[in-house]
Design a protein around this motif. Structure first.
Motif, PDB file in Angstrom:
ATOM      1  N   LEU A 103      -3.835  -0.681  -3.479  1.00  0.00           N
ATOM      2  CA  LEU A 103      -3.664  -0.320  -4.898  1.00  0.00           C
ATOM      3  C   LEU A 103      -3.506   1.191  -5.037  1.00  0.00           C
ATOM      4  CD1 LEU A 103      -6.359  -2.787  -6.276  1.00  0.00           C
ATOM      5  CD2 LEU A 103      -3.878  -2.997  -6.567  1.00  0.00           C
ATOM      6  N   ASP A 104      -3.261   1.874  -3.937  1.00  0.00           N
ATOM      7  CA  ASP A 104      -3.224   3.345  -3.965  1.00  0.00           C
ATOM      8  C   ASP A 104      -1.859   3.914  -4.332  1.00  0.00           C
ATOM      9  OD1 ASP A 104      -2.251   2.493  -1.544  1.00  0.00           O
ATOM     10  OD2 ASP A 104      -3.677   3.609  -0.318  1.00  0.00           O
ATOM     11  N   MET A 105      -0.900   3.057  -4.761  1.00  0.00           N
ATOM     12  CA  MET A 105       0.305   3.608  -5.403  1.00  0.00           C
ATOM     13  C   MET A 105       0.010   4.011  -6.846  1.00  0.00           C
ATOM     14  SD  MET A 105       3.783   1.659  -4.396  1.00  0.00           S
ATOM     15  CE  MET A 105       4.190   1.360  -2.680  1.00  0.00           C
ATOM     16  N   SER A 106      -1.148   3.637  -7.353  1.00  0.00           N
ATOM     17  CA  SER A 106      -1.485   3.965  -8.742  1.00  0.00           C
ATOM     18  C   SER A 106      -1.365   5.458  -9.008  1.00  0.00           C
ATOM     19  CB  SER A 106      -2.920   3.525  -9.028  1.00  0.00           C
ATOM     20  OG  SER A 106      -3.346   4.083 -10.256  1.00  0.00           O
TER      21      SER A 106
ATOM     22  N   SER B 117       7.374  -3.263   4.633  1.00  0.00           N
ATOM     23  CA  SER B 117       6.426  -2.320   4.036  1.00  0.00           C
ATOM     24  C   SER B 117       7.152  -1.418   3.044  1.00  0.00           C
ATOM     25  CB  SER B 117       5.791  -1.477   5.155  1.00  0.00           C
ATOM     26  OG  SER B 117       4.868  -0.548   4.627  1.00  0.00           O
ATOM     27  N   ILE B 118       6.574  -1.309   1.847  1.00  0.00           N
ATOM     28  CA  ILE B 118       7.069  -0.377   0.816  1.00  0.00           C
ATOM     29  C   ILE B 118       6.053   0.762   0.754  1.00  0.00           C
ATOM     30  CG2 ILE B 118       7.645  -0.080  -1.630  1.00  0.00           C
ATOM     31  CD1 ILE B 118       7.895  -3.193  -1.774  1.00  0.00           C
ATOM     32  N   HIS B 119       6.488   1.997   0.949  1.00  0.00           N
ATOM     33  CA  HIS B 119       5.501   3.089   1.011  1.00  0.00           C
ATOM     34  C   HIS B 119       6.142   4.442   0.797  1.00  0.00           C
ATOM     35  CE1 HIS B 119       6.904   2.115   5.140  1.00  0.00           C
ATOM     36  NE2 HIS B 119       7.182   3.406   5.120  1.00  0.00           N
ATOM     37  N   THR B 120       5.288   5.415   0.573  1.00  0.00           N
ATOM     38  CA  THR B 120       5.730   6.789   0.354  1.00  0.00           C
ATOM     39  C   THR B 120       6.301   7.365   1.654  1.00  0.00           C
ATOM     40  OG1 THR B 120       3.982   6.993  -1.294  1.00  0.00           O
ATOM     41  CG2 THR B 120       4.952   9.045  -0.490  1.00  0.00           C
ATOM     42  N   ASP B 121       7.370   8.123   1.520  1.00  0.00           N
ATOM     43  CA  ASP B 121       8.115   8.707   2.648  1.00  0.00           C
ATOM     44  C   ASP B 121       7.169   9.340   3.675  1.00  0.00           C
ATOM     45  OD1 ASP B 121       9.783  10.062   4.333  1.00  0.00           O
ATOM     46  OD2 ASP B 121      10.802  11.217   2.752  1.00  0.00           O
ATOM     47  N   PRO B 122       7.121   8.767   4.903  1.00  0.00           N
ATOM     48  CA  PRO B 122       6.163   9.276   5.891  1.00  0.00           C
ATOM     49  C   PRO B 122       6.554  10.636   6.478  1.00  0.00           C
ATOM     50  CG  PRO B 122       7.507   7.552   6.866  1.00  0.00           C
ATOM     51  CD  PRO B 122       7.895   7.625   5.410  1.00  0.00           C
ATOM     52  N   SER B 123       7.723  11.149   6.145  1.00  0.00           N
ATOM     53  CA  SER B 123       8.078  12.457   6.716  1.00  0.00           C
ATOM     54  C   SER B 123       7.170  13.551   6.175  1.00  0.00           C
ATOM     55  CB  SER B 123       9.550  12.785   6.442  1.00  0.00           C
ATOM     56  OG  SER B 123       9.781  12.937   5.066  1.00  0.00           O
ATOM     57  N   ALA B 124       6.515  13.286   5.022  1.00  0.00           N
ATOM     58  CA  ALA B 124       5.620  14.296   4.458  1.00  0.00           C
ATOM     59  C   ALA B 124       4.266  13.700   4.065  1.00  0.00           C
ATOM     60  CB  ALA B 124       6.285  14.929   3.233  1.00  0.00           C
ATOM     61  N   TYR B 125       3.896  12.577   4.686  1.00  0.00           N
ATOM     62  CA  TYR B 125       2.723  11.826   4.192  1.00  0.00           C
ATOM     63  C   TYR B 125       2.227  10.940   5.324  1.00  0.00           C
ATOM     64  CZ  TYR B 125       0.268   9.207   0.409  1.00  0.00           C
ATOM     65  OH  TYR B 125      -0.645   8.641  -0.441  1.00  0.00           O
TER      66      TYR B 125
ATOM     67  N   VAL C  47       2.888   8.793  -5.917  1.00  0.00           N
ATOM     68  CA  VAL C  47       3.879   8.072  -6.721  1.00  0.00           C
ATOM     69  C   VAL C  47       3.213   7.587  -8.015  1.00  0.00           C
ATOM     70  CG1 VAL C  47       5.268   7.394  -4.725  1.00  0.00           C
ATOM     71  CG2 VAL C  47       3.457   5.859  -5.539  1.00  0.00           C
ATOM     72  N   GLY C  48       4.019   6.975  -8.904  1.00  0.00           N
ATOM     73  CA  GLY C  48       3.553   6.792 -10.285  1.00  0.00           C
ATOM     74  C   GLY C  48       3.369   5.365 -10.742  1.00  0.00           C
TER      75      GLY C  48
ATOM     76  N   ASP D 132       0.864  -1.191   0.000  1.00  0.00           N
ATOM     77  CA  ASP D 132       0.000   0.000   0.000  1.00  0.00           C
ATOM     78  C   ASP D 132       0.898   1.237   0.000  1.00  0.00           C
ATOM     79  OD1 ASP D 132      -3.132   0.659   1.047  1.00  0.00           O
ATOM     80  OD2 ASP D 132      -1.647   2.202   1.553  1.00  0.00           O
ATOM     81  N   THR D 133       0.425   2.323  -0.555  1.00  0.00           N
ATOM     82  CA  THR D 133       1.274   3.517  -0.636  1.00  0.00           C
ATOM     83  C   THR D 133       1.482   4.204   0.715  1.00  0.00           C
ATOM     84  OG1 THR D 133       1.791   5.361  -2.114  1.00  0.00           O
ATOM     85  CG2 THR D 133      -0.421   5.355  -1.154  1.00  0.00           C
ATOM     86  N   HIS D 134       0.673   3.819   1.712  1.00  0.00           N
ATOM     87  CA  HIS D 134       0.850   4.327   3.074  1.00  0.00           C
ATOM     88  C   HIS D 134       1.547   3.253   3.919  1.00  0.00           C
ATOM     89  CE1 HIS D 134      -2.804   6.322   1.453  1.00  0.00           C
ATOM     90  NE2 HIS D 134      -2.275   7.401   2.022  1.00  0.00           N
ATOM     91  N   GLY D 135       2.444   3.654   4.778  1.00  0.00           N
ATOM     92  CA  GLY D 135       3.109   2.697   5.651  1.00  0.00           C
ATOM     93  C   GLY D 135       2.106   1.922   6.487  1.00  0.00           C
ATOM     94  N   GLY D 136       2.391   0.644   6.700  1.00  0.00           N
ATOM     95  CA  GLY D 136       1.487  -0.215   7.472  1.00  0.00           C
ATOM     96  C   GLY D 136       1.791  -0.117   8.959  1.00  0.00           C
ATOM     97  N   ASN D 137       1.529   1.053   9.524  1.00  0.00           N
ATOM     98  CA  ASN D 137       1.905   1.313  10.924  1.00  0.00           C
ATOM     99  C   ASN D 137       1.231   0.350  11.901  1.00  0.00           C
ATOM    100  OD1 ASN D 137      -0.488   2.986  10.122  1.00  0.00           O
ATOM    101  ND2 ASN D 137      -0.560   3.260  12.349  1.00  0.00           N
ATOM    102  N   GLY D 138      -0.017  -0.024  11.601  1.00  0.00           N
ATOM    103  CA  GLY D 138      -0.740  -0.901  12.522  1.00  0.00           C
ATOM    104  C   GLY D 138      -0.126  -2.297  12.553  1.00  0.00           C
TER     105      GLY D 138
END
Ligand SMILES: [Zn+2]
Length: 343
Positions: free
Chosen positions: A281-284, A214-222, A292-293, A193-199
């Protein structure tokens, strides 16, 4: 592949979401699951219904009082507060204080944000979303299926041991992984998922028997902001069994697939006997929440690479919102996974 889903999961139908000072349409709509269900069945996948496995497999991952609070909140408060969704807006400044008697206060204790409104159908939907994950795990653990897809909705990977967050109530992927542990001694969870799986990170952070990457968008800004950084690698018995592979904003398909390869090497190195995929599927590039792309062909290629691990695999639906390619991306991912397995 088998598509496990129960229509009772549609009963959670929040209308509004409070974002940056404004009420907007809630992104986590029942329509997401309807689109995914219909597109996957049209693509030739086979429908399955989950059996009722009860609350124990949910309580194997979550605080039993948290589970009871979510399951009973509408019944306890709906009549008193009226027909509007219940959205707790008071949260403790520290959680080493006390859990109050008030149901509204308990909901505030057990939630981190305002994204998880309780409506009349919430308990039914989150219960059956978890049952879908449990049932799918059992199909894979028994060997009846080498891999199968749990169309979980509401999603789960932001829900911690005892807090809701980010549209997530019960952590379906964590529940599935725990269920697989009844059969397999080492289980890995790959969260794409594009968000980190913190839970999920929270649930297994101190355990060495479930590897979480977990592969995800940099949480420092997200979102989820507070966890998901590369230097969080587990604690206690779980040292080294959590890994966060961070993508920069604007990451390309090649950047994302390079992270997939890194994650797959880590899973092989751990010696996993079974796998749960937290399939957001939200990395789409088309997703309303994405920075991300990822493309349909990128999802398919990622699925092929994961499938070639050859592990018994439970695919658990996480995020992925109402954009033009949501169901196409699900069809691409599941189709490619099947093909790679049968090649
Ligand atoms: Zn997400």
């Amino acid at each position: 592949m088998k598509i496990v889903f129960d229509e009772r999961q549609l009963a959670h139908d929040p209308e509004l979401y409070f974002r940056r000072g404004a009420l907007i349409g809630h992104p986590e709509q029942p329509q997401r699951a309807i689109l995914l269900r219909d597109a996957l069945l049209a693509a030739g996948h086979e429908r399955a219904h989950p059996a009722d496995h009860g609350l124990d497999p949910i309580r194997a991952v979550h605080d039993p009082d948290f589970v009871a609070c979510l399951m009973g909140a509408w019944e306890a408060l709906g009549a008193e507060l009226g027909p509007d969704p219940i959205v707790p807006t008071f949260h403790p400044q520290r959680r080493d204080t006390r859990l109050p008697a008030s149901v509204l206060g308990r909901l505030g204790w057990y939630s981190t944000d305002t994204s998880c409104p309780i409506v009349p159908g919430t308990a039914q939907a989150i219960y059956w979303s978890a049952q879908t994950a449990i049932d799918t795990a059992d199909r894979v653990a028994s060997g009846a299926e080498s891999h199968a897809y749990a169309l979980c909705r509401p999603p789960g990977h932001h829900a911690t041991h005892d807090q809701t967050m980010g549209f997530c109530f019960f952590n379906n992927a964590a529940i599935a992984a725990q269920r697989l542990r009844g059969t397999f001694s080492k289980v890995a969870i790959l969260d794409v998922d594009t968000h980190g799986g913190n839970g999920t990170e929270d649930v297994f952070y101190r355990r060495g028997d479930v590897f979480f990457v977990s592969i995800h968008t940099d949480p420092s800004a997200y979102t989820p902001f507070f966890t998901g950084y590369a230097d969080e690698t587990g604690a206690g018995d779980g040292v080294g069994a959590t890994r966060n592979l961070v993508l920069p904003v604007g990451a390309s398909v090649d950047d994302i697939l390079a992270r997939y390869d890194e994650a797959l090497d880590l899973i092989r190195g751990f010696g996993a006997e079974a796998l749960v995929i937290s399939l957001g599927l939200d990395m789409s590039k088309d997703d309303p929440l994405s920075l991300v792309g990822m493309t349909g062909e990128g999802f398919a290629e990622g699925a092929r690479r994961i499938a070639r691990l050859g592990l018994p695999t439970v695919l658990v639906q996480e995020g992925g919102y109402l954009g033009p390619s949501l169901s196409d991306n699900a069809v691409a991912f599941l189709g490619a996974f099947d093909e790679a397995r049968h090649a």
